[in-house]
Write an enzyme that holds these catalytic residues in place. Structure first.
Site, PDB file in Angstrom:
ATOM      1  CG  ASP A 156      -2.251   0.586   0.990  1.00 37.50           C
ATOM      2  OD1 ASP A 156      -2.373   1.360   0.016  1.00 37.50           O
ATOM      3  OD2 ASP A 156      -3.185   0.351   1.788  1.00 37.50           O
ATOM      4  CG  ASP A 217      -9.577   2.036  -0.471  1.00 35.17           C
ATOM      5  OD1 ASP A 217      -8.651   1.981  -1.308  1.00 35.17           O
ATOM      6  OD2 ASP A 217      -9.403   2.062   0.760  1.00 35.17           O
TER       7      ASP A 217
HETATM    8  C1  GLA Z   1      -5.967   1.444   1.815  1.00 33.74           C
HETATM    9  C2  GLA Z   1      -6.125   0.412   0.709  1.00 33.74           C
HETATM   10  C3  GLA Z   1      -7.212  -0.584   1.085  1.00 33.74           C
HETATM   11  C4  GLA Z   1      -6.822  -1.268   2.382  1.00 33.74           C
HETATM   12  C5  GLA Z   1      -6.586  -0.229   3.474  1.00 33.74           C
HETATM   13  C6  GLA Z   1      -5.993  -0.845   4.717  1.00 33.74           C
HETATM   14  O1  GLA Z   1      -7.092   2.248   1.963  1.00 33.74           O
HETATM   15  O2  GLA Z   1      -6.429   1.026  -0.518  1.00 33.74           O
HETATM   16  O3  GLA Z   1      -7.378  -1.534   0.061  1.00 33.74           O
HETATM   17  O4  GLA Z   1      -5.674  -2.033   2.182  1.00 33.74           O
HETATM   18  O5  GLA Z   1      -5.692   0.791   3.046  1.00 33.74           O
HETATM   19  O6  GLA Z   1      -5.773   0.083   5.728  1.00 33.74           O
END
Ligand code: GLA
Length: 418
Positions: A156, A217
Site C-alpha cells: 500500500d 477503495d
Molecule cells: C488502503 C487500501 C485498502 C486497504 C486499506 C488498509 O485504503 O487502498 O485496500 O488495504 O488501506 O488500511
C-alpha cells in the site's frame, strides 16, 4: 531472424517482472472490504482479523469448491501486526490474534492447496497506523515475507511521498525477486498518484508489478461500484492496453455476498469485472453466503472468460441515450464476451441491436451463450436483429463465438459443456 527473436526474448526477460506469476488475473479472497481493521476479538471472535478468520476462510475455499474453480489466494490485509517491530527490526504478527505466527498460517494454507497473501505499506505507517516498510526496511521485509513462505504481497502507499514511491515500489520488486521465492506483487502506487500518466508510468508498472490498484477503495455500495466503473471507462484508452498476462489493472474487491448490492447489481459487478480482466478477490463471509451469490461467483463460463489466456482487457464500446452501455472483451478462439449493461432505474429495458452495431463486421455465423441463463442464441450474423431484456442496474452477458470460419468448430462446443 530466429536468433534475433531469441535475443529479443532474452532481453525482455531481463527487463521485465518475469516471475511467471499471474498469467491470468488472480482469484481468491481478501480480508479488507468486509473485515476492515476489526481487531476486537473479545466481542467479535468470529469476525476479527485473526489466524482463526483466515483458517476458517481457507477451509471454506476448499470445502465449498472455490479453490477448484481457481479462487486460490487467501490474503491478509492491514492490521495483522504488532504496533512495533521487534528488536531486530522485524515485523511481528499480533501474538494474541495470530498466536502461531504467519509461517504457521502459510503452512496451513499451503496444506489446503491455497496460497497466502500479506499486506504492507510503503511509508512510515500502514493506512491503519501499523509499522510501514520505509525504504531502509524494504529488503528486510521482503526477506521476512519469503521466510514465512508468503505467496503474494500487497504494498500500500499511505504515509509515503511521491519520491518514496518512485524509489520504493521498484526496490520492493527487486527485493522480492532476489529472495528466490515467487511472490506475486500488488502495487497500490498508481492509486496514490492519481492513476494516470504522466504522474503514473504504466510501462514501468508492467515491468515491476503483477497487478496494481489504479483508483479509490471500493465501499459496500452500488454507488461505489458505479464510480469505479465510470473512472475505468473514462480512462480506458490509457488503462486497457496496460493489462495482459502477468500484469493487471485492479479495480478492487468484489462486494458480492455483502450488504450493498442487489442481486442484479451483484451480477453486474461480476460481469463488468470479468470484462475488465480484473482480479477476482472476494471480500465476504464465505460461511454465510447465499446460494444465489454463490452461483454468481462460481459461474464456470464467467470464470473461464475472466481467465481467458489471451488476457486482453475489454472496453465499453457504446453508450446510448437510453442509458444502456455495451462492453466487449476479445477472447481466444475468436470469441468475445459482450455485456449489455443498464443504468436505468425504471423497468426491464428491451434493447434492439445487431452485432454489426456492436462492431462485429465479419461475414461469419455466430452463436452466443447467455452467461447467466445458459440459453443459446444461434443463427446470428452481423445483420441479424436481436433483442436483449436488461433489468435496471443489471446486465445481460453473452459469450459469443463464430461457428463457421473456425478451424475446429467442435472446440467451442467442448468449451461450452463445462
Ligand atoms: C488502503 C487500501 C485498502 C486497504 C486499506 C488498509 O485504503 O487502498 O485496500 O488495504 O488501506 O488500511
Amino acid at each position: 531472424m530466429k536468433l534475433t527473436v531469441t535475443l529479443l526474448a532474452l532481453v525482455l526477460q531481463v527487463f521485465s517482472l518475469e516471475n511467471g506469476l499471474m498469467r491470468t488475473p488472480p482469484m481468491g479472497w481478501l480480508a479488507w472490504e468486509r473485515y476492515r481493521c476489526n481487531i476486537n476479538c473479545k466481542e467479535d471472535p468470529d469476525n476479527c482479523i485473526s489466524e482463526q478468520l483466515f483458517m476458517n476462510m481457507a477451509d471454506r475455499l476448499v470445502e465449498d469448491g472455490w479453490r477448484d474453480l481457481g479462487y486460490t489466494y487467501i490474503n491478509i490485509d492491514d492490521c495483522w501486526m504488532m504496533p512495533e517491530r521487534d528488536e531486530d527490526g522485524i515485523l511481528v504478527a499480533d501474538p494474541e490474534r495470530f498466536p502461531h505466527g504467519i509461517k504457521y498460517l502459510a503452512d496451513y494454507v499451503h496444506s489446503r492447496g491455497l496460497k497466502l497473501g500479506i499486506y504492507e505499506d510503503l511509508g512510515n505507517k500502514t493506512c491503519m497506523g501499523y509499522p510501514g516498510s520505509t525504504l531502509d526496511k524494504v529488503v528486510l521485509d521482503a526477506q521476512t515475507f519469503a521466510s514465512w513462505e508468503v505467496d503474494m504481497l500487497k504494498l500500500d502507499g499511505c504515509y509515503s511521498s511521491p519520491e518514496d514511491r518512485a524509489q520504493g515500489y521498484p526496490s520492493m520488486s527487486k527485493a522480492l525477486n532476489a529472495t528466490g521465492r515467487p511472490i506475486a506483487y500488488s502495487c497500490s502506487w498508481p492509486a496514490y498518484d492519481g492513476g494516470l500518466p504522466p504522474e503514473v508510468n504504466y510501462t514501468l508498472l508492467m515491468d515491476i508489478c503483477n497487478l496494481w490498484r489504479n483508483y479509490d477503495d471500493i465501499q459496500d455500495s452500488w454507488q461505489s461500484v458505479l464510480t469505479i466503473v465510470d473512472w475505468f471507462t473514462k480512462h480506458q484508452e490509457v488503462l486497457q492496453p496496460m493489462a495482459g498476462p502477468g500484469h493487471w489493472n485492479d479495480p478492487d474487491m468484489l462486494l458480492i455476498g455483502n450488504y450493498g448490492l442487489s442481486f442484479e447489481q451483484a451480477k453486474s459487478q461480476m460481469a463488468l469485472w470479468t470484462i475488465f480482466a480484473a482480479p477476482l478477490f472476494m471480500s465476504t463471509d464465505l460461511r454465510t453466503m447465499s446460494a444465489q451469490n454463490m452461483d454468481i461467483l462460481q459461474n464456470k463460463l464467467m470464470i473461464e472468460i475472466n481467465q481467458d489466456p489471451l488476457g486482453v482487457q475489454g472496453r465499453r464500446i457504446l453508450k446510448t441515450q437510453d442509458a444502456i452501455e455495451v462492453y466487449v472483451r476479445p477472447l481466444s478462439r475468436k470469441a468475445s464476451a459482450i455485456v449489455f449493461f443498464s443504468r436505468r432505474t425504471d423497468m426491464p429495458y428491451r434493447y434492439h441491436t445487431t452485432l454489426r452495431s456492436l462492431s462485429f463486421t465479419d461475414s461469419l455465423l455466430y452463436e452466443a451463450q447467455d452467461v447467466y441463463t445458459e440459453n443459446i442464441i444461434s443463427g446470428l450474423t452481423a445483420d441479424t436483429n436481436f433483442t436483449v431484456v436488461i433489468n435496471p442496474s443489471g446486465v445481460v452477458m453473452w459469450y459469443l463465438y463464430p461457428i463457421s470460419g473456425l478451424e475446429n468448430p467442435l472446440a467451442s462446443k467442448t468449451f461450452l459443456r463445462l
